[in-house]
Structure formats: C-alpha cells, structure tokens
Enzyme design. Structure first.
Site, PDB file in Angstrom:
ATOM      1  N   ASN A   8     -22.429  62.256  -0.928  1.00  0.00           N
ATOM      2  CA  ASN A   8     -23.741  61.987  -0.336  1.00  0.00           C
ATOM      3  C   ASN A   8     -23.759  60.574   0.220  1.00  0.00           C
ATOM      4  OD1 ASN A   8     -25.340  64.340  -0.372  1.00  0.00           O
ATOM      5  ND2 ASN A   8     -25.431  64.203  -2.602  1.00  0.00           N
ATOM      6  N   ASN A  11     -22.171  56.352   4.532  1.00  0.00           N
ATOM      7  CA  ASN A  11     -21.218  55.393   5.110  1.00  0.00           C
ATOM      8  C   ASN A  11     -19.797  55.943   5.110  1.00  0.00           C
ATOM      9  OD1 ASN A  11     -23.146  53.416   5.608  1.00  0.00           O
ATOM     10  ND2 ASN A  11     -23.024  52.700   3.480  1.00  0.00           N
ATOM     11  N   LYS A  12     -19.441  56.550   3.973  1.00  0.00           N
ATOM     12  CA  LYS A  12     -18.113  57.175   3.874  1.00  0.00           C
ATOM     13  C   LYS A  12     -17.986  58.262   4.934  1.00  0.00           C
ATOM     14  CE  LYS A  12     -16.325  57.361  -0.920  1.00  0.00           C
ATOM     15  NZ  LYS A  12     -16.044  58.338  -1.985  1.00  0.00           N
ATOM     16  N   ASP A  68     -11.304  62.241  -5.160  1.00  0.00           N
ATOM     17  CA  ASP A  68     -11.504  61.666  -6.485  1.00  0.00           C
ATOM     18  C   ASP A  68     -10.450  60.574  -6.657  1.00  0.00           C
ATOM     19  OD1 ASP A  68     -13.200  61.814  -8.722  1.00  0.00           O
ATOM     20  OD2 ASP A  68     -11.604  62.692  -9.911  1.00  0.00           O
ATOM     21  N   HIS A 176      -5.198  53.070  -1.406  1.00  0.00           N
ATOM     22  CA  HIS A 176      -4.942  54.455  -1.824  1.00  0.00           C
ATOM     23  C   HIS A 176      -5.833  55.428  -1.049  1.00  0.00           C
ATOM     24  CE1 HIS A 176      -7.955  52.312  -4.037  1.00  0.00           C
ATOM     25  NE2 HIS A 176      -8.458  53.389  -4.598  1.00  0.00           N
TER      26      HIS A 176
HETATM   27  P1  IMP Z   1     -14.307  57.508  -6.934  1.00  0.00           P
HETATM   28  O1  IMP Z   1     -13.673  58.835  -7.296  1.00  0.00           O
HETATM   29  O2  IMP Z   1     -13.924  57.037  -5.556  1.00  0.00           O
HETATM   30  O3  IMP Z   1     -15.795  57.532  -7.169  1.00  0.00           O
HETATM   31  O4  IMP Z   1     -13.698  56.422  -7.944  1.00  0.00           O
HETATM   32  C1  IMP Z   1     -13.897  56.515  -9.368  1.00  0.00           C
HETATM   33  C2  IMP Z   1     -13.765  55.141 -10.008  1.00  0.00           C
HETATM   34  O5  IMP Z   1     -12.417  54.659  -9.855  1.00  0.00           O
HETATM   35  C3  IMP Z   1     -14.649  54.066  -9.411  1.00  0.00           C
HETATM   36  O6  IMP Z   1     -15.942  54.062  -9.986  1.00  0.00           O
HETATM   37  C4  IMP Z   1     -13.867  52.791  -9.767  1.00  0.00           C
HETATM   38  O7  IMP Z   1     -14.104  52.436 -11.119  1.00  0.00           O
HETATM   39  C5  IMP Z   1     -12.422  53.249  -9.646  1.00  0.00           C
HETATM   40  N1  IMP Z   1     -11.924  52.988  -8.262  1.00  0.00           N
HETATM   41  C6  IMP Z   1     -11.609  53.924  -7.327  1.00  0.00           C
HETATM   42  N2  IMP Z   1     -11.203  53.344  -6.174  1.00  0.00           N
HETATM   43  C7  IMP Z   1     -11.285  52.015  -6.389  1.00  0.00           C
HETATM   44  C8  IMP Z   1     -11.014  50.882  -5.555  1.00  0.00           C
HETATM   45  O8  IMP Z   1     -10.640  50.970  -4.356  1.00  0.00           O
HETATM   46  N3  IMP Z   1     -11.187  49.674  -6.130  1.00  0.00           N
HETATM   47  C9  IMP Z   1     -11.609  49.512  -7.412  1.00  0.00           C
HETATM   48  N4  IMP Z   1     -11.909  50.526  -8.219  1.00  0.00           N
HETATM   49  C10 IMP Z   1     -11.739  51.786  -7.724  1.00  0.00           C
END
Ligand code: IMP
Length: 191
Positions: A8, A11-12, A68, A176
């Site tokens: 949701n 921006n992404k 994820d 990543h």
């Molecule tokens: P999401 O799946 O992109 O929501 O990432 C889950 C969690 O992984 C985030 O809430 C951060 O704690 C950690 N995380 C994911 N990508 C990054 C990043 O690029 N920098 C720092 N923490 C990250």
C-alpha cells in the site's frame, strides 16, 4: 495489462511503475479492494513473499508480485531474518531492533551479515522468484541518518560508509531490493 503490487506504499509503486513503462498498469492492494492484513505466518522470507502473491492471485484473480526483505546474520543463526521488522518486539522500533542486534553481537568476532529481498510473481498461472542480496558487516555503533531499519549499522562490502550515510541514489545502486526488482523488471519486459 493489470498487475497488482502487494503493497500500500504509493512511493514504492510509483518507483516501479516508472521503471516498467506503460506495458503494465500497477495497482496497490487497496486499489483492488484488499483491505485485510495478508497473513505472513512463515519462518522464511521466501515463503512469506510467496504467500502474499498467492493470496492475491487466488482471492482476487489477478497476477501479482510481493516482496519481503530482511537482514541475515550467520553468526546469530540467521537472525533477525524473517523477524527483522519486529526483532525487539511488536512495537517495530528500528532503534530497539538495532540495540538488540548490537547487544547480541557484542561478544561475537564474526559480524558479517547480508540483506536479502525475495520477490514472488504470479504470472499466467506460474510463480517466479527473484532474489537480491547485498553482503556487508554490522559495525559497533550507529552512523548516519538516512535510510531506515538497520541501515545505520550496516556497511556494505567494498564500502566504508553505512547505508544510512549514503544518499538514496547511492544505496539504490547496490541494494538487495534494487537487485531483486531489476530481475523482476527484466522478466516482465521480456514477457
Ligand atoms: P520489508 O519486507 O521490506 O518490509 O523489510 C522487513 C524489515 O527488514 C524492515 O522493517 C527492516 O527492519 C529490514 N530491512 C529490509 N530492507 C532494509 C534496508 O534496506 N535497510 C535496513 N533495513 C531493512
């Protein structure tokens, strides 16, 4: 062609839409009427990304991709991993998460870590996975004010600044998430 991005975050969505051009019309979860929290009950980043893409595909009959991400520290048996967002508790505080990580690493010599993003795409009744990783090191104290999550303590391999000390453009070149999305975009451009 309509494609749901299981997020949701406008921006992404705009960022990826700009990279994809007009061949695909990206829509968010709320735009397809998916207002409920999609369950993410699994113990791996892969399974949770697949569960989100599959949920939208099966319930809403739309092709969809879901991402994820997490930080993996091998010397801590892969923690915080799939629990990265709420490592220190349900308050989902980036500061608390970093403090817990630093505390657990305080007597550890091996401070290597990597960020990982997995994207699952449901496309014409098949599922496709795209992965991006960036290796690095967890330093002993926070540095920098940019980014989010564990960025202030993560120095990517081959660099001497943390992700939080880099501009968004610099981080995006090596992150990543960028690597995984480049794989997805390449696939969609060729299908
Ligand atoms: P999401 O799946 O992109 O929501 O990432 C889950 C969690 O992984 C985030 O809430 C951060 O704690 C950690 N995380 C994911 N990508 C990054 C990043 O690029 N920098 C720092 N923490 C990250």
């Amino acid at each position: 062609m309509k494609l749901c991005f299981a997020t949701n975050n406008q921006n992404k969505l705009k960022e990826i839409q700009a990279l994809l051009g007009d061949k695909f019309e990206l829509v968010t979860l709320s735009e397809i009427g998916c207002l409920e929290e999609i369950p993410e009950p699994f113990e791996t980043i892969e399974e949770n990304a697949l569960a989100k893409a599959r949920y939208v595909h099966e319930k809403y009959g739309l092709d969809c991709f879901a991402d994820d991400s997490g930080l993996i520290v091998p010397s801590l048996n892969g923690e915080p991993g799939v629990h990265s967002a709420y490592y220190a508790g349900p308050q989902r505080s980036h500061d608390d998460n970093i403090n817990l990580l630093l505390q657990k690493l305080s007597n550890e010599n091996d401070r290597s870590a990597y960020f990982k993003t997995v994207i699952y795409l449901s496309f014409q009744n098949e599922y496709h996975a795209f992965e991006g990783r960036v290796p690095g090191t967890i330093i002993g104290e926070k540095r920098g004010t940019g980014g989010f999550g564990y960025d202030p303590v993560f120095v990517p391999q081959g660099h001497d600044r943390t992700f939080a000390e880099m501009s968004l453009a610099e981080k995006s070149k090596i992150s990543h998430r960028s690597i995984a999305f480049a794989g997805l975009i390449d696939f969609l451009e060729n299908h």
